[in-house]
Motif scaffolding. Structure first.
Motif, PDB file in Angstrom:
ATOM      1  N   GLN A  41       9.193  70.499  19.215  1.00  0.00           N
ATOM      2  CA  GLN A  41       9.367  71.741  18.465  1.00  0.00           C
ATOM      3  C   GLN A  41       8.867  72.986  19.191  1.00  0.00           C
ATOM      4  OE1 GLN A  41       8.669  71.288  14.102  1.00  0.00           O
ATOM      5  NE2 GLN A  41       7.866  69.294  14.667  1.00  0.00           N
ATOM      6  N   GLY A  42       8.180  72.800  20.304  1.00  0.00           N
ATOM      7  CA  GLY A  42       7.675  73.981  21.001  1.00  0.00           C
ATOM      8  C   GLY A  42       6.736  73.596  22.113  1.00  0.00           C
ATOM      9  N   ASN A  43       6.090  74.600  22.696  1.00  0.00           N
ATOM     10  CA  ASN A  43       5.238  74.307  23.850  1.00  0.00           C
ATOM     11  C   ASN A  43       3.761  74.608  23.642  1.00  0.00           C
ATOM     12  OD1 ASN A  43       5.588  77.037  23.786  1.00  0.00           O
ATOM     13  ND2 ASN A  43       5.849  77.291  26.001  1.00  0.00           N
ATOM     14  N   ARG A  44       3.391  75.199  22.482  1.00  0.00           N
ATOM     15  CA  ARG A  44       1.975  75.449  22.231  1.00  0.00           C
ATOM     16  C   ARG A  44       1.612  75.063  20.802  1.00  0.00           C
ATOM     17  NH1 ARG A  44       1.575  81.507  23.471  1.00  0.00           N
ATOM     18  NH2 ARG A  44       3.784  81.278  22.919  1.00  0.00           N
ATOM     19  N   LEU A  45       0.369  74.593  20.664  1.00  0.00           N
ATOM     20  CA  LEU A  45      -0.172  74.283  19.353  1.00  0.00           C
ATOM     21  C   LEU A  45      -0.905  75.528  18.856  1.00  0.00           C
ATOM     22  CD1 LEU A  45      -0.539  71.516  17.709  1.00  0.00           C
ATOM     23  CD2 LEU A  45      -2.895  71.597  18.541  1.00  0.00           C
ATOM     24  N   ALA A  46      -0.628  75.949  17.631  1.00  0.00           N
ATOM     25  CA  ALA A  46      -1.413  77.029  17.014  1.00  0.00           C
ATOM     26  C   ALA A  46      -2.414  76.385  16.075  1.00  0.00           C
ATOM     27  CB  ALA A  46      -0.505  77.976  16.238  1.00  0.00           C
ATOM     28  N   MET A  47      -3.638  76.908  16.075  1.00  0.00           N
ATOM     29  CA  MET A  47      -4.692  76.339  15.215  1.00  0.00           C
ATOM     30  C   MET A  47      -5.454  77.491  14.577  1.00  0.00           C
ATOM     31  SD  MET A  47      -7.715  73.742  16.437  1.00  0.00           S
ATOM     32  CE  MET A  47      -9.002  73.175  15.313  1.00  0.00           C
ATOM     33  N   THR A  48      -5.694  77.402  13.276  1.00  0.00           N
ATOM     34  CA  THR A  48      -6.404  78.477  12.583  1.00  0.00           C
ATOM     35  C   THR A  48      -7.214  77.915  11.432  1.00  0.00           C
ATOM     36  OG1 THR A  48      -6.134  80.687  11.628  1.00  0.00           O
ATOM     37  CG2 THR A  48      -4.589  79.016  10.910  1.00  0.00           C
ATOM     38  N   THR A  49      -8.264  78.617  11.047  1.00  0.00           N
ATOM     39  CA  THR A  49      -9.122  78.141   9.955  1.00  0.00           C
ATOM     40  C   THR A  49      -9.481  79.283   9.024  1.00  0.00           C
ATOM     41  OG1 THR A  49     -11.089  76.801   9.475  1.00  0.00           O
ATOM     42  CG2 THR A  49     -11.371  78.550  11.098  1.00  0.00           C
ATOM     43  N   ASP A  50      -9.668  78.981   7.761  1.00  0.00           N
ATOM     44  CA  ASP A  50     -10.119  79.955   6.773  1.00  0.00           C
ATOM     45  C   ASP A  50     -10.872  79.246   5.659  1.00  0.00           C
ATOM     46  OD1 ASP A  50      -9.913  82.805   6.659  1.00  0.00           O
ATOM     47  OD2 ASP A  50      -7.756  82.620   6.954  1.00  0.00           O
ATOM     48  N   SER A  51     -12.004  79.828   5.274  1.00  0.00           N
ATOM     49  CA  SER A  51     -12.697  79.345   4.078  1.00  0.00           C
ATOM     50  C   SER A  51     -12.374  80.305   2.951  1.00  0.00           C
ATOM     51  CB  SER A  51     -14.207  79.301   4.313  1.00  0.00           C
ATOM     52  OG  SER A  51     -14.517  78.399   5.344  1.00  0.00           O
ATOM     53  N   TYR A  52     -12.145  79.763   1.773  1.00  0.00           N
ATOM     54  CA  TYR A  52     -11.773  80.582   0.622  1.00  0.00           C
ATOM     55  C   TYR A  52     -12.901  80.533  -0.396  1.00  0.00           C
ATOM     56  CZ  TYR A  52      -7.434  80.677   3.069  1.00  0.00           C
ATOM     57  OH  TYR A  52      -6.495  80.884   4.051  1.00  0.00           O
ATOM     58  N   VAL A  53     -13.355  81.731  -0.801  1.00  0.00           N
ATOM     59  CA  VAL A  53     -14.502  81.845  -1.703  1.00  0.00           C
ATOM     60  C   VAL A  53     -14.169  82.804  -2.843  1.00  0.00           C
ATOM     61  CG1 VAL A  53     -16.149  81.362   0.161  1.00  0.00           C
ATOM     62  CG2 VAL A  53     -15.534  83.738  -0.340  1.00  0.00           C
ATOM     63  N   VAL A  54     -12.871  82.942  -3.128  1.00  0.00           N
ATOM     64  CA  VAL A  54     -12.426  83.955  -4.092  1.00  0.00           C
ATOM     65  C   VAL A  54     -13.104  83.766  -5.454  1.00  0.00           C
ATOM     66  CG1 VAL A  54     -10.395  82.631  -4.840  1.00  0.00           C
ATOM     67  CG2 VAL A  54     -10.362  85.128  -5.016  1.00  0.00           C
ATOM     68  N   ASP A  55     -13.394  84.883  -6.099  1.00  0.00           N
ATOM     69  CA  ASP A  55     -14.024  84.886  -7.411  1.00  0.00           C
ATOM     70  C   ASP A  55     -13.257  85.850  -8.295  1.00  0.00           C
ATOM     71  OD1 ASP A  55     -15.896  84.856  -9.555  1.00  0.00           O
ATOM     72  OD2 ASP A  55     -16.931  86.592  -8.688  1.00  0.00           O
ATOM     73  N   PRO A  56     -12.642  85.396  -9.403  1.00  0.00           N
ATOM     74  CA  PRO A  56     -12.676  84.056  -9.996  1.00  0.00           C
ATOM     75  C   PRO A  56     -11.783  83.060  -9.247  1.00  0.00           C
ATOM     76  CG  PRO A  56     -11.239  85.484 -11.269  1.00  0.00           C
ATOM     77  CD  PRO A  56     -11.834  86.339 -10.198  1.00  0.00           C
ATOM     78  N   ILE A  57     -11.945  81.758  -9.527  1.00  0.00           N
ATOM     79  CA  ILE A  57     -11.164  80.762  -8.794  1.00  0.00           C
ATOM     80  C   ILE A  57      -9.753  80.600  -9.364  1.00  0.00           C
ATOM     81  CG2 ILE A  57     -13.151  79.506  -7.879  1.00  0.00           C
ATOM     82  CD1 ILE A  57     -12.785  77.401 -10.044  1.00  0.00           C
ATOM     83  N   GLU A  58      -9.528  81.101 -10.569  1.00  0.00           N
ATOM     84  CA  GLU A  58      -8.163  81.108 -11.125  1.00  0.00           C
ATOM     85  C   GLU A  58      -7.865  82.526 -11.601  1.00  0.00           C
ATOM     86  OE1 GLU A  58      -9.012  77.628 -13.807  1.00  0.00           O
ATOM     87  OE2 GLU A  58      -7.109  76.890 -12.991  1.00  0.00           O
ATOM     88  N   PHE A  59      -6.649  83.006 -11.318  1.00  0.00           N
ATOM     89  CA  PHE A  59      -6.312  84.406 -11.620  1.00  0.00           C
ATOM     90  C   PHE A  59      -4.805  84.506 -11.806  1.00  0.00           C
ATOM     91  CE2 PHE A  59      -7.231  83.518  -7.159  1.00  0.00           C
ATOM     92  CZ  PHE A  59      -5.976  83.674  -6.590  1.00  0.00           C
ATOM     93  N   PRO A  60      -4.300  85.623 -12.351  1.00  0.00           N
ATOM     94  CA  PRO A  60      -2.860  85.712 -12.631  1.00  0.00           C
ATOM     95  C   PRO A  60      -1.999  85.458 -11.391  1.00  0.00           C
ATOM     96  CG  PRO A  60      -4.017  87.503 -13.727  1.00  0.00           C
ATOM     97  CD  PRO A  60      -5.027  86.808 -12.854  1.00  0.00           C
ATOM     98  N   GLY A  61      -1.134  84.446 -11.489  1.00  0.00           N
ATOM     99  CA  GLY A  61      -0.203  84.164 -10.405  1.00  0.00           C
ATOM    100  C   GLY A  61      -0.703  83.172  -9.373  1.00  0.00           C
TER     101      GLY A  61
END
Lengths: 354, 354
Positions: B64-84
């Protein structure tokens, strides 16, 4: 890699002594934190581009094997600094080891920080520098990262997630389901050190023991093992839940029984002491530099001999063997000829050990 | 993948209504949680092996291609449930989008959960099921995971880290440093929705507005864009720090200036209202389904036209252009012919927005 460290001299742009909410807002203060503290510790040309994703040459990966191994762990250990290590060394070695247990060569790590407002910046610098040292020792690079800050009281100083990728060489076929009757069970040294250190570091026990965490990378040791025995059947590092939990997972996945010889399991007197006070079993204690291997019987002696030549395997020993059944049962043969069933850890014996 | 969901019927082994420390101890209770709640939501054959690492065929990646992309994210959103949406949809789409912004096809995700003791198990089930839905929508698989539990008061309900890998097709050369004088700046629709929704969901504003997060995967949209314009210069999703911060990063990395036309930037009236009350700028508000692209001028019209055909790009517009200097400056041209400098977000305007 040492040269690249030398080539980056971070500007000391971060002001103040402690992390504030501004350091997590995605703006200028966060960029200062990343360029000064994070890049100051982790600098490598890939990370320094500060793109939202690392880019890794696939041809280089393919030259080393045929499968990509990928693993993730969040570290929430309490306290964050303890004798012999800290949450940073743990976060690197733990994920390096999870990769290595597939027989893979660990190559790249991500680092996700969740920081509680109020953490001392000097503490963060110290921990990230230890992560860098651990990464250099294990031969891996931290190529992408993320930083979040949460309000005081909404986290506990610092949590770290590391996710690792590595390449599995052709021919490695290590799996929890491959234990066969007759196979031997091996560990690479004293069990339970990390668990005992953390319990003691929390200060509840008030014991004066000279113990350090066993936290270390195991990828080099696994390479040595695979050189003399390419067909390792099962391999797992005995972190949370300890050696007992790993062996129960092997026995269950493989549909076999495992019998351990208590007298052959290396346990330090200090760890035994902590266990006796608390009525706990060192085989349920977490380790951060100990693996459990299951190998064909005719290779076991050679494997142990090779392991003992490696710094991470000097205390290696055969501690038991695989039997045909009852499926899923792990038994500990005690000195007096008796035996007792060794179950998985049940309940909340050792929270936040890693 | 729908078939594989059907083929796994988790036993309802988890007892009780809330998460306890035992669910994080590495023992039996944790295994029950993983087999019931986690696999119940995420099931796929790779994850179901419950090995400590996923194993991915490298030959399939190289195709599928010639390079691997790698990324990270921690999610700490407040509140944990919201519209949408909720923290789970955010954790999938946010990381999918970070991968997609390199031009890569996102393929595999890890999922690291840090759960506060006391979280309702039904809430966790709901969020993990939404993660699965988001992963299916984006065409990615969650192949490895980790679960930690911390004591009540030591985290805030639930934090999620996702790390993603994908493959960058040959020829894609997208970078924050490639903006050139004359290039056009494009966004794919209304900006600031996510930030306004989270602020409002916290209940401090007491506004009766009908707003939903814009959280959505952008990988399909980027594919459409690359079909008509393989040489996209810069591409980033405007999450924390908003469109203004992304453009400042582009201007700084590329050593150029960027001039925006305020009248051309799509902002909903409701979002404008929230901003006016708080004295904030919608260009600093977080988005979770909005990208900022910089493309050659002669392709800009074609790109916008193609984007508008895609569900995630119906509101696409050209909002400004790149100028030779002063390097690093972003200016907002207002309706009256005046202009003001648009800086990166400074300080702690919007904590825990993602």
């Amino acid at each position: 890699m040492k040269e690249s460290v030398m080539s980056y001299t971070p500007k000391r742009t971060v002001k103040g002594d402690v992390i504030t909410m501004a350091h997590g807002s995605g703006g200028k203060a966060m960029r200062d934190l990343i360029e000064d503290v994070v890049l100051g510790a982790f600098y490598n040309p890939e990370l320094a581009q500060l793109e939202d994703q690392a880019r890794i040459d696939l041809a280089e990966l393919v030259a080393q094997g045929n499968r990509l191994a990928m693993t993730t762990d969040s570290y929430v250990v309490d306290p964050i600094e303890f004798p012999g290590g800290d949450i940073g060394t743990l976060a690197v070695n733990g994920t390096v080891n999870d990769i290595a247990m597939s027989g893979a060569k660990p190559l790249y790590l991500s680092c996700g920080l969740i920081i509680e407002e109020g953490l001392e910046i000097d503490t963060l610098r110290r921990i990230l520098l230890n992560m860098r040292k651990a990464a250099d020792q294990a031969g891996v690079q931290i190529v992408t990262g993320d930083t979040k800050v949460v309000n005081r009281g909404k986290a506990d100083k610092l949590f770290i997630n590391t996710t690792g990728v590595g390449v599995i060489p052709e021919g490695a076929d290590i799996s929890a389901s491959r234990a066969q009757p007759g196979d031997k069970v091996i560990v690479n040294g004293y069990v339970g050190d990390h668990g005992a250190v953390i319990l003691n570091a929390r200060g509840d026990l008030m014991l004066e023991v000279e113990l350090e965490t066993d936290c270390q990378p195991l990828n080099g040791l696994v390479e040595c093992m695979r050189e003399v025995c390419p067909d390792i059947h099962c391999l797992r590092d005995a972190s949370r839940g300890g050696v007992a939990t790993v062996l129960n997972e092997f026995a269950e996945s493989s549909g076999v029984a495992i019998r351990l010889q208590e007298a052959d399991i290396p346990v330090r007197n200090e760890v035994r002491g902590v266990c006796e006070i608390l009525g706990l079993d060192p085989l349920h204690f977490a380790n951060e530099g100990k693996l459990v291997a299951i190998v064909p019987a005719d290779k076991a002696g050679t494997v142990v001999e090779a392991m003992r030549q490696h710094p991470a395997g000097q205390g290696s020993a055969i501690i038991g063997e695989v039997e045909s059944g009852p499926a899923g049962r792990v038994t500990l043969q005690t000195g007096l000829g008796g035996g007792r069933i060794l179950d998985m850890l049940i309940g909340e014996q050792l929270p936040r050990i890693c």
